[in-house]
Enzyme design. Structure first.
Site, PDB file in Angstrom:
ATOM      1  N   ASN A   1       0.795  -1.676   0.123  1.00 41.80           N
ATOM      2  CA  ASN A   1       0.129   0.348   0.005  1.00 41.80           C
ATOM      3  C   ASN A   1       0.441   1.226   0.049  1.00 41.80           C
ATOM      4  O   ASN A   1       2.184   0.661  -0.294  1.00 41.80           O
ATOM      5  CB  ASN A   1      -0.726   0.009   1.356  1.00 41.80           C
ATOM      6  CG  ASN A   1      -0.329  -0.034   2.706  1.00 41.80           C
ATOM      7  OD1 ASN A   1       0.981   0.630   3.133  1.00 41.80           O
ATOM      8  ND2 ASN A   1      -0.458  -1.398   2.853  1.00 41.80           N
TER       9      ASN A   1
ATOM     10  N   ASP B   1      -4.581  -6.266   4.669  1.00 40.20           N
ATOM     11  CA  ASP B   1      -5.649  -7.350   6.101  1.00 40.20           C
ATOM     12  C   ASP B   1      -5.548  -8.980   5.236  1.00 40.20           C
ATOM     13  O   ASP B   1      -6.206  -9.691   5.449  1.00 40.20           O
ATOM     14  CB  ASP B   1      -6.785  -6.535   5.155  1.00 40.20           C
ATOM     15  CG  ASP B   1      -6.844  -5.264   6.315  1.00 40.20           C
ATOM     16  OD1 ASP B   1      -6.403  -5.671   7.259  1.00 40.20           O
ATOM     17  OD2 ASP B   1      -7.574  -3.774   5.580  1.00 40.20           O
TER      18      ASP B   1
ATOM     19  N   LYS C   1       9.353 -16.991  -9.909  1.00 38.68           N
ATOM     20  CA  LYS C   1       8.558 -16.243 -10.821  1.00 38.68           C
ATOM     21  C   LYS C   1       7.078 -16.485 -12.107  1.00 38.68           C
ATOM     22  O   LYS C   1       7.410 -17.398 -12.753  1.00 38.68           O
ATOM     23  CB  LYS C   1       9.825 -15.116 -11.601  1.00 38.68           C
ATOM     24  CG  LYS C   1       9.332 -14.156 -12.317  1.00 38.68           C
ATOM     25  CD  LYS C   1      10.144 -13.764 -12.739  1.00 38.68           C
ATOM     26  CE  LYS C   1       9.376 -12.175 -14.314  1.00 38.68           C
ATOM     27  NZ  LYS C   1      10.029 -11.324 -14.894  1.00 38.68           N
TER      28      LYS C   1
ATOM     29  N   PHE D   1      -4.208   3.165  14.729  1.00 40.00           N
ATOM     30  CA  PHE D   1      -4.437   3.851  13.587  1.00 40.00           C
ATOM     31  C   PHE D   1      -6.141   3.723  12.999  1.00 40.00           C
ATOM     32  O   PHE D   1      -5.947   2.274  13.159  1.00 40.00           O
ATOM     33  CB  PHE D   1      -3.639   4.131  13.324  1.00 40.00           C
ATOM     34  CG  PHE D   1      -2.341   5.673  13.727  1.00 40.00           C
ATOM     35  CD1 PHE D   1      -2.109   5.117  14.699  1.00 40.00           C
ATOM     36  CD2 PHE D   1      -2.820   6.355  12.689  1.00 40.00           C
ATOM     37  CE1 PHE D   1      -1.177   6.620  15.217  1.00 40.00           C
ATOM     38  CE2 PHE D   1      -1.381   6.907  13.314  1.00 40.00           C
ATOM     39  CZ  PHE D   1      -0.993   7.464  14.116  1.00 40.00           C
TER      40      PHE D   1
ATOM     41  N   LYS E   1     -13.282   0.387  15.643  1.00 39.75           N
ATOM     42  CA  LYS E   1     -11.245  -0.049  15.859  1.00 39.75           C
ATOM     43  C   LYS E   1     -11.320   0.222  17.456  1.00 39.75           C
ATOM     44  O   LYS E   1     -10.360  -0.780  18.038  1.00 39.75           O
ATOM     45  CB  LYS E   1     -10.865   0.531  15.456  1.00 39.75           C
ATOM     46  CG  LYS E   1     -11.179  -0.092  13.564  1.00 39.75           C
ATOM     47  CD  LYS E   1     -10.503   0.425  12.635  1.00 39.75           C
ATOM     48  CE  LYS E   1     -11.124   0.155  11.115  1.00 39.75           C
ATOM     49  NZ  LYS E   1     -10.388   0.434   9.773  1.00 39.75           N
TER      50      LYS E   1
ATOM     51  N   LYS F   1     -10.683  -3.842  19.370  1.00 39.92           N
ATOM     52  CA  LYS F   1      -9.921  -3.573  19.055  1.00 39.92           C
ATOM     53  C   LYS F   1      -8.999  -3.677  20.536  1.00 39.92           C
ATOM     54  O   LYS F   1      -7.492  -4.084  21.244  1.00 39.92           O
ATOM     55  CB  LYS F   1      -8.439  -3.317  18.241  1.00 39.92           C
ATOM     56  CG  LYS F   1      -9.095  -3.817  16.924  1.00 39.92           C
ATOM     57  CD  LYS F   1      -7.881  -3.217  15.361  1.00 39.92           C
ATOM     58  CE  LYS F   1      -8.741  -3.327  14.256  1.00 39.92           C
ATOM     59  NZ  LYS F   1      -7.973  -3.582  13.558  1.00 39.92           N
TER      60      LYS F   1
HETATM   61  O1  PMT Z   1       3.337   5.849   6.196  1.00 40.40           O
HETATM   62  P1  PMT Z   1       2.445   7.139   6.676  1.00 40.40           P
HETATM   63  O2  PMT Z   1       2.964   7.929   4.709  1.00 40.40           O
HETATM   64  O3  PMT Z   1       3.490   8.520   6.637  1.00 40.40           O
HETATM   65  O4  PMT Z   1       0.778   7.515   6.169  1.00 40.40           O
HETATM   66  C1  PMT Z   1       0.723   7.804   7.338  1.00 40.40           C
HETATM   67  C2  PMT Z   1      -0.522   6.612   7.934  1.00 40.40           C
HETATM   68  C3  PMT Z   1      -2.094   6.714   6.800  1.00 40.40           C
HETATM   69  C4  PMT Z   1      -0.298   5.402   7.523  1.00 40.40           C
HETATM   70  C5  PMT Z   1      -1.233   6.472   9.065  1.00 40.40           C
HETATM   71  O5  PMT Z   1      -2.076   7.760   9.276  1.00 40.40           O
HETATM   72  C6  PMT Z   1      -2.078   5.713   9.394  1.00 40.40           C
HETATM   73  O6  PMT Z   1      -3.258   5.893   9.260  1.00 40.40           O
HETATM   74  N1  PMT Z   1      -1.704   4.689   9.741  1.00 40.40           N
HETATM   75  C7  PMT Z   1      -3.221   3.241   9.603  1.00 40.40           C
HETATM   76  C8  PMT Z   1      -3.085   2.178   8.685  1.00 40.40           C
HETATM   77  C9  PMT Z   1      -4.732   1.341   8.863  1.00 40.40           C
HETATM   78  O7  PMT Z   1      -3.825  -0.139   8.466  1.00 40.40           O
HETATM   79  O8  PMT Z   1      -5.554   1.681   9.533  1.00 40.40           O
HETATM   80  P2  PMT Z   1      -6.604   0.048   9.528  1.00 40.40           P
HETATM   81  O9  PMT Z   1      -7.923   1.004   9.972  1.00 40.40           O
HETATM   82  O10 PMT Z   1      -6.812  -0.326   8.167  1.00 40.40           O
HETATM   83  O11 PMT Z   1      -6.349  -0.560  10.498  1.00 40.40           O
HETATM   84  C10 PMT Z   1      -6.637  -0.564  11.916  1.00 40.40           C
HETATM   85  C11 PMT Z   1      -5.755  -0.543  13.174  1.00 40.40           C
HETATM   86  O12 PMT Z   1      -5.251  -1.964  13.080  1.00 40.40           O
HETATM   87  C12 PMT Z   1      -3.955   0.153  12.036  1.00 40.40           C
HETATM   88  O13 PMT Z   1      -3.378   0.419  13.808  1.00 40.40           O
HETATM   89  C13 PMT Z   1      -3.519  -0.954  11.651  1.00 40.40           C
HETATM   90  O14 PMT Z   1      -1.769  -0.687  12.493  1.00 40.40           O
HETATM   91  C14 PMT Z   1      -3.918  -2.413  12.867  1.00 40.40           C
HETATM   92  N2  PMT Z   1      -3.848  -3.401  11.552  1.00 40.40           N
HETATM   93  C15 PMT Z   1      -4.641  -3.438  11.011  1.00 40.40           C
HETATM   94  C16 PMT Z   1      -4.312  -4.847   9.680  1.00 40.40           C
HETATM   95  C17 PMT Z   1      -3.593  -5.566  10.806  1.00 40.40           C
HETATM   96  N3  PMT Z   1      -3.714  -7.140   9.708  1.00 40.40           N
HETATM   97  N4  PMT Z   1      -2.955  -6.191  11.895  1.00 40.40           N
HETATM   98  C18 PMT Z   1      -3.417  -4.315  12.825  1.00 40.40           C
HETATM   99  O15 PMT Z   1      -2.712  -4.696  13.426  1.00 40.40           O
END
Ligand code: PMT
Length: 404
Positions: free
Chosen positions: A210, A279, A289, A323, A337, A341
């Site tokens: 991503n 995810d 490959k 986040f 979330k 979580k």
């Molecule tokens: O890296 P930059 O370019 O500075 O951009 C910053 C950002 C946009 C990446 C950052 O500000 C941000 O929003 N990060 C969270 C991105 C994310 O994956 O969000 P989510 O809503 O999909 O996930 C929710 C939370 O679960 C996040 O804390 C994520 O780290 C966590 N997660 C998600 C999936 C997974 N398999 N395991 C996780 O721990």
């Protein structure tokens, strides 16, 4: 913070102008001192215009009796008025003079009179840097408590490749602020931060990922180190320098990130999950490959482990900050979330908004707290946002302790 920027006479002296600006952007008052040799590479006027202050260039001024009298104590005044002395570039000659206690000019005299933190950023030709005399001088200065920021490796002005390049001025500025910062409200904490994207292999040369640049997570790591924490940064693949004083654990996939975070968990007191974790991962990545064919191709994906949720289940009394990257229903999704979580706070990021989120230097986030508070932070650099996240997180922890 009051900072003296001593500039030595090397080709990297031009980067000191950027360093002066980067320090000022971080709130420092900067007094520049140029050696005579530095003045051959870059004019005092550049620094005077940048810092809006007179630049000190020599010990006795122009030689008039009045100036000699006032300048003869100026190094003492400057030494007393400042918190940090950073010398960049610190040439081999300056390192030798500092180590030997020689004081033939203003900067070297100031070094002897100065009792605050000294940070030296050497830059020179690789052979000079590796010479036994320089090594001995650096060891002597480090043993004296001076912080020596090792030079980067790369292509040098002399045309050779090796160690000796002055690090990025913004990185040096961050290190200076980290070392000189007086607010140490995260001292004693171990903060584990995840940053960047993950890469999920399709085959040995392709992956799913991503747009995360890691800037938000690295800014959080810099802020935590600055405030005195031990910081472990678990980072997916990004193109950023690791902030000064931060321990890096480099990972690629979500599974590797999960293992790294769980290994750090026993020591962690605060966990910040800013990484954009995939995810889904490819169910059966190809060992070789994949060949291109005209036929449509599909990939089978399995969900990755949700690291934040797993940490949430094993949280204990740690502070857990997640986040949420959203394109709609920011607060509702952030709250969902946080609750599902078991996080204490979620930093909700409307990534569809122009100019913020992925890849940008600034961000605009809304904090959703376990106490029910919702706090919209104004748009600011990611470094400023990072500090505000910790300001609210520490306040939140006190509120949660008071409740329990
Ligand atoms: O890296 P930059 O370019 O500075 O951009 C910053 C950002 C946009 C990446 C950052 O500000 C941000 O929003 N990060 C969270 C991105 C994310 O994956 O969000 P989510 O809503 O999909 O996930 C929710 C939370 O679960 C996040 O804390 C994520 O780290 C966590 N997660 C998600 C999936 C997974 N398999 N395991 C996780 O721990």
């Amino acid at each position: 913070m009051n900072v003296i920027l001593g500039v030595g006479g090397g080709i990297a002296a031009y980067k000191a102008a950027e360093l002066a600006r980067a320090l000022m952007e971080r709130g420092a008052n900067v007094q520049v001192v140029l050696t005579a040799a530095a003045g051959e590479f870059i004019r005092p006027l550049t620094f005077a215009a940048l810092t809006n202050r007179k630049v000190i260039t020599d010990l006795f001024g122009t030689g008039s009796a009045e100036e000699v009298l006032s300048s003869s104590v100026e190094h003492i005044r400057v030494a007393q008025e400042n918190d940090v002395l950073v010398v960049a570039p610190a040439t081999a000659d300056l390192l030798a003079k500092f180590a030997a206690g020689l004081a033939p000019d203003f900067l070297t005299t100031l070094y002897l009179a100065f009792t605050g933190r000294v940070i030296l950023a050497p830059a020179m030709n690789t052979n000079m840097w590796e010479h036994a005399a320089t090594r001995e001088n650096v060891a002597k200065l480090a043993a004296r408590g001076n912080v020596v920021l090792p030079p980067d490796e790369g292509l040098l002005a002399c045309g050779t490749t090796g160690a000796g390049r002055l690090p990025d001025p913004a990185w040096i500025a961050e290190a200076v602020v980290t070392i000189g910062e007086r607010r140490k409200d995260l001292e004693g904490e171990t903060v584990v931060i995840t940053a960047g994207p993950t890469q999920e292999a399709i085959d040995p040369v392709r992956f799913i990922s991503n747009h995360s640049s890691g800037k938000m997570g690295y800014a959080i790591a810099a802020a935590a180190a600055c405030r005195g924490a031990r910081v472990v940064l678990v980072s997916g693949p990004v193109n950023l320098d690791v902030p000064y004083g931060v321990e890096l654990v480099a990972v690629k996939s979500a599974a590797e990130m999960r293992d790294a975070v769980m290994r750090q968990l026993p020591e962690a007191t605060i966990i910040v999950k800013s990484a954009a974790v995939a995810d889904y991962h490819v169910a059966n990545p190809a060992a070789q490959k994949l060949k291109k064919t005209p036929a449509r191709m599909s990939l089978e994906l399995d969900p990755t482990v949700d690291i934040l949720a797993e940490v949430g289940r094993n949280k204990g009394d740690r502070l857990l900050i997640g986040f949420a990257a959203e394109t709609q229903n920011l607060v509702a999704e952030g709250r969902r979330k946080m609750e599902t979580k078991n996080a204490d706070m979620v930093v909700a990021n409307l990534v569809s908004k122009e100019g913020i989120g992925f890849g940008s230097d600034v961000n605009e986030v809304t904090l959703v707290l376990k106490t029910g508070e919702v706090i919209a932070l104004p748009r600011a650099t990611k470094r400023v946002v990072a500090d505000q996240i910790f300001d609210h997180a520490l306040r939140l922890r006190l509120a949660l302790h008071a409740r329990s």
